[in-house]
Design a protein around this motif. Structure first.
Motif, short mmCIF file in Angstrom:
data_model
loop_
_atom_site.label_atom_id
_atom_site.label_comp_id
_atom_site.label_asym_id
_atom_site.label_seq_id
_atom_site.Cartn_x
_atom_site.Cartn_y
_atom_site.Cartn_z
N HIS A 145 0.81 -1.22 0.00
CA HIS A 145 0.00 0.00 0.00
C HIS A 145 0.85 1.27 0.00
N THR A 146 2.14 1.15 0.26
CA THR A 146 2.98 2.35 0.35
C THR A 146 3.72 2.68 -0.94
N ILE A 147 3.50 1.88 -1.98
CA ILE A 147 4.18 2.19 -3.25
C ILE A 147 3.19 2.25 -4.41
N GLN A 148 3.62 2.92 -5.45
CA GLN A 148 2.79 3.05 -6.63
C GLN A 148 2.76 1.78 -7.46
N GLY A 149 1.68 1.61 -8.20
CA GLY A 149 1.57 0.49 -9.12
C GLY A 149 0.79 -0.65 -8.53
N ASP A 150 0.37 -1.57 -9.41
CA ASP A 150 -0.48 -2.69 -9.00
C ASP A 150 0.30 -3.77 -8.27
N CYS A 151 1.60 -3.85 -8.51
CA CYS A 151 2.33 -4.99 -7.98
C CYS A 151 3.46 -4.55 -7.06
N SER A 152 3.94 -5.50 -6.29
CA SER A 152 4.94 -5.23 -5.27
C SER A 152 6.26 -5.87 -5.67
N SER A 153 7.33 -5.08 -5.57
CA SER A 153 8.65 -5.65 -5.90
C SER A 153 9.49 -5.85 -4.65
#
Lengths: 337, 337, 337, 337, 337, 337
Positions: free
Chosen positions: E310-318
């Protein structure tokens, strides 16, 4: 204030920035446009009450389209709402030797699935001076071909000037399909935008020998077209020399009363936006005709309008007729201060 | 799927926008690149399984580099992690008569401090068709010079094609230092990228008289080089005429079997991104050779790949071989719609 | 460190981006500039202690102006605070054949309403080597005309070099108004920036025949001016050929000791920023004179400074004298790496 | 106008935007900052003639640093040029529960390799009222530790007030290293910024029992410190409660003449920029002391200055003392119109 | 390295910025995502060899999708090319009390028209540890429902763990349609993501009385589900309390071996990106199960992974598994420097 | 379609981004707005034919204003062209405890110098249901005060509903000046927007004791106002609790037929844009009255319209009445998908 009408599809355009492919882009710029919508916008800025007839979905994108049209003073009284989606297309802008790449995503759009009985033909033509439609509309469905034919017939009955721009797009239909559809319409057309390739490939005119000058060839084709369709009063086209994606030369042609009139050659460099250049040209011709200007003045104005359009972002031009005329006579590229 | 390998440094590039000096900039655009990494990227998009061998720090920037390489399909199996920092450089893009200004900040980078025993030479060369390295790698440390020599020797033993690009950078080392290091490698090279200045200043060939044409001079130098290093099968270079920072002409040269092949002259205007242009060219040559194409086709392909690269942002090119070939044969600067 | 002074108005400039009209823009870029302020900035980067004398409002915009000047090392000791507003202007940048459009909003500005007794003339001229003012300052009010006259008289008394740039702006005053005001000042001027049009329209010199070359005509006018104002030691101007908004040719002229010196012709393409180009030129001339350089070197330096200015964003140039000299002698458009 | 001096490193900061990791970013925002430089900036805006003493490389980044300092009125007379590189660091801004992540790339910087004899200690201290240095400077090299010690000794001799901020950074050195270096300096310090953790971990004071209130604990530690270093006149610190990366509470403490003074608690939400918050606080304290304000007024001013700093972008604060005071007394969050 | 597979649709997401409706936007940010693709991305960053099985068009958008997946290390070996279009959707991000508004434009997408025989079921399941699919895939066509059933059956045969997330979207299908399709699959599911509403509305379980606590109610439903589908080994869901569009509370639940395990409550404020939060959670659960962690550790890890997303942009998490674990144990919102 | 009219000034607003002061900004965002124009925009989106009567300069900024109004469907038939300049103002957006700072630059604007005889009062009031004007218009000149008085008198004669919003701005005039001008108008007002401070400071009502609740106090003041001006049918205002620049609470009040109606309390957090919040509220009240809704429904709608406005960028709201009503009844902050 003269009332004019255009009928066609308006789409969402999403473009990458300079030197960016879609696979590199994480931002896209948003524009709304379509050949007929762009003509309506220009004619509005030239001082007419212009209406754009189309169909858009009843969602957030549809609302954005409406706001776009209204901001340019285009009347949306006949803009139908419904259907499944707004057509869209993606543009990877060319640079230097690399061409611009258009990726269409316009299938199943609300407009392309419009049915004939959704349009009140007589209603939209009331008190209208001119109607303008392009070949793109025909390419979208047989129903639209039939509908345009009915509109053109009714327009002739009601004394409305009929303008048609071939606007052939090979990604939408074959030359043969286009030829069949267009030939049915030609007997009703007063003002026709088509060029040498259209004459040969869509109207089936035998190619003239290459040794003639470009002007001579175009004159030949226009005279041939008039043999089949003597109803046509004006024929227009442009000669565009593409040096690179951002450097073109542009000259406008207008054929009327048996004679070809040409504008000066504009050097378009750099080209800020190529898309919509033809629509500004068409709008300039239509405005000149409706104003009753002499042919030489019409073609100079229209080509200047198109040249000016190439210097701003977006599909459509918001320059007024005064601004176009001032541009046409001024020295170029100075600072006005 | 052929397997290829490149070995060198990849850096963070931070660039100002158009018409901005570092002292004016409050935003910098981010790219990752390096000569050998860029070649690996192109070869991956041309359909090969390409590996980039290097060393990057184990921090946020290192992770970003990995993601950059992977996004282009480059395999990172041999990418070592550790050391102190990622080399970086700053670019103030030129405009018109003003040159681009590169400010290097690459000293003490993880790669430049790589030690020879960190690389498993035999391991990285397993089943590899070709290895490509440039002079920049040599310039970074004596240990790297020694390591490259070992790699080249082993490659020859294992039947791997050896490609070497001189890529001389005056900000990194002197001509004398470069000459010494390069001469040791030359006996192992199959494909060599070097030009007239390299022949004279780094290989010590006596300058030929100026009255000869550029082609004749280049042919002369290549023949001279072959006298010392008959092992070389292909020699490549480009003629670049710089009209301004954003307008160049580019022609590719490929010498093989005693004959010079040349591409057509590409007009690069405007140049979106100059950096990486040579790497795309080298990748094009290598691909053509590995595919077994005739020399004329190779040089046309490689120069088109380089021309195309100049039209997009970033150090590396993501065009596929099909896209390059389509570009090579199409008219330029149109809209595909 | 020589001390120099300029006196004039500094404004907020708000510009649209490439290909954007104000009616399209939802972002404007911010710059601060004015002819005299820009000269002060350049002279500061050339190593002088330069002071800008003006009046700005005591609000957030005034503070931003101060910070702008200080960032370039310009001393703000004599920058008065007060009055109603900061003058501003809007720029719709031209493209290709379309001119840049300046919309002034500078009326009632703090500077334009400056009264004569607000300036301590002797105070600002203490230990000053040179003062530079342009015709724009005169155009703003009769009080400013009178004040400039007093400043110039006092400067002559105190042995300060007096530099005056005609800088005629038709949007600010008529030729007749300008002619009257300027003629009163001319007897006190040592260095004068004016061109052919100024000579004819503002100084009333009879136009020479068109068949002469541009150089001959300019020489004629300068000799005529010297007849009336033998006090003038240097006269400068540029020949600018406008091919398009982003492509110009520029050649500098300097007339001194009865002879016209010319720089090479610079090709400015693309022009990143046209505004401030003349001020960089003037600063270059003034620096060369104060340094005691030969005339040919002065004009080469000044024109190079101006050419370089056209390659960066903003009204003013932050290039140092070393950077200008390096630019003047280097090949252009390469990458320095 | 009082003259003050700070000595330390200034770095290039490159930050990702909200919610972006470095691996996602293709743009980074540019700031220049460092603890001592930031204090110099604030003191300049508070009306002092502040000098920043440091060493920066002679390249494009060095020039940008100079322009940054000058724009804030900081004098760069003692800014040395040379060395290999400008230290830089990367910030991935935190959000909510995720912390901000700093990646340092500051090794081998020009400043960190400064040698003692490069600084003319007496020269920089001439007519100076106060010198401020932080523990970061000490952490960079033993040579700098020794140099700071010499500077502090000389300052005492010359009657210059000595301010020292512990500013412990665990990524730069161990607690033991810090403790040793700091203890040598303490006998020369007049104004000392340190908190509870510093007292325990760096000065080796036995931890007081947890049951005491925060104020009581801090008072205890300050009294203990005074036992060893009775020379200290002022001790300052803040209590910061971290609710999330963008929501903190902040209260300032100032201990003098045996008594602890506290500001009101500021609610920092949202925090626009956390970095530099402590430097604004220190500058506020120093300004209040130099102005001779009562302790309660000093601590209110300094904490307001710090709170205000958290609401703007960048490492440093350009608010004037008047602006800070107006903020301190106004209702918050309204529109002033 | 364990091999996992997900099967579903990936779409182009176009989002307006903060506080912008589509009718206001002239820029849209570009992301690519879909529930199953997002899970594949997370599992790749957690160290698995993850494959995403889907179908995308063979055009510029398709290439961009591939590059997106590769950049996260996801294998695209089973990514089919063809069909008419890439599904897309538009997001007007909510703010405060205003909800985010999703406008789908996914009809007729290449994936939604995938036919069963295009997938080599046995081929994709070779050596796979786990397959994950969500209800969205079922909603797209009856053919896909049938295909998923075949895949699940074959997976059971081949000993592949089967994970299914209900992911009910009311804009895609009715509850009744969903219920029918899902019930057919349930007998093959090992890991099931569903919540209270799913139990009642899709699985037809009689609602339990409201007076029970949330935990008790969820436990009741899970026990009921197990009565019908005793094959299910793990059931997961989250409790999300929505205070505003940018402030939520999140707690994870995992039910296994007859017991409900819960994570701590995370405060998500501000939420940078809500979309994809559930997919990160699912990926966290799957990773924990495959690693063989105890239930309490699994749920803590998975909820932390989701909170971090929830703290980063975009649909996916890296984020890698190490980064998630470090986040899970650290204090929040500090600066790590 | 009801016809409504508003009369006032529209200005160019230039705003810095989050956490930026003017002295830091190199980009400003562009909006056009003014209290009366904003109300016209909202009423247009609520389905009325709304006209904005004003005067703007005949230049590029004037054209931009027209396009802004048209894009929202506002009719510009009575928009006069001429005068010297468009008023502008600069906004440094507040953050946390720091207030937003407005710097007006609106003196000498075309509208502020409008003369009474330029407006055809009867013409603009033809067939109009309601006219709305605010105190800002009065503050601009005595001529405007007189003109508004004439308009209100004629409106009463012609049966047009008269709405007046006090909108007191201390930067434009003193309380005494405002009191005098407003009292002359009050006898003609049907709908009046004013609050407690207006009652006390502008209408001279004796302050009621502080111990009463906010509701009781407001009721008291409204009853007092009615004693002097029994013609007023509706009185409206809001209670706004400012927690920080980006977090407010908002409750709407409407007094009619002797009774105070209140909306629920909206939590505005984060506030995307505070400016224009009051205008959306006023438009909501006016729409509810013209639609003939019950008072409770009016106040709920109007406050929801205002709350919604705070969530989008720009001075004006483009939400339709359907969107406002849907917002008013929905749960908040979810994703609609």
């Amino acid at each position: 204030m003269k009332k004019v009408i255009t009928f066609g599809e308006i789409m969402l355009r999403l473009s990458t920035g300079t030197g960016m492919l879609l696979r590199q882009a994480n931002q896209l710029s948003v524009h709304y446009g379509g050949a007929e919508a762009n003509v309506a916008v220009s004619l509005s800025h030239f001082g007419y009450q212009s209406y754009f007839v189309s169909k858009i979905p009843e969602n957030s994108l549809g609302r954005a389209v409406e706001q776009h049209l209204k901001s340019h003073g285009v009347r949306t009284d006949f803009l139908l709402k419904g259907g499944e989606r707004l057509g869209s297309y993606y543009v990877e802008e060319g640079a230097g030797e690399r061409s611009s790449q258009v990726t269409y995503d316009r299938k199943y759009s609300s407009f392309s699935q419009l049915e004939a009985d959704e349009i009140d033909i007589e209603g939209i033509l009331q008190e209208v001076s001119l109607i303008h439609i392009t070949g793109i509309t025909l390419a979208l469905s047989p129903a639209l071909q039939e509908l345009v034919l009915q509109i053109f017939k009714k327009a002739k009955e009601m004394g409305v000037l009929v303008s048609f721009d071939f606007n052939y797009r090979s990604k939408l239909w074959s030359q043969q399909e286009a030829a069949e559809a267009i030939k049915l319409l030609m007997p009703y057309v007063d003002i026709c935008f088509c060029g040498e390739l259209d004459a040969v490939h869509l109207l089936g005119i035998e190619p003239v020998e290459e040794s003639l000058s470009q002007e001579e060839r175009l004159t030949f084709y226009y005279l041939e077209i008039l043999k089949s369709y003597p109803n046509i009063q004006y024929m227009g086209s442009t000669f565009r020399t593409v040096q690179s994606a951002s450097s073109n030369k542009l000259q406008g042609n207008l054929f009327t009363s048996g004679k070809l009139y040409q504008s000066k050659v504009h050097h378009l460099e750099p080209i800020v936006e190529r898309i919509g250049g033809g629509d500004s040209y068409a709008a300039g011709i239509l405005w000149g005709i409706l104003e009753g200007f002499p042919a030489q003045q019409i073609i100079s104005f229209a080509t200047a309008a198109s040249a000016l359009k190439h210097t701003i972002q977006g599909d459509c031009s918001s320059f007024t007729n005064e601004e176009v005329m001032q541009f046409a006579k001024n020295e170029s590229g100075m600072i006005n201060r």
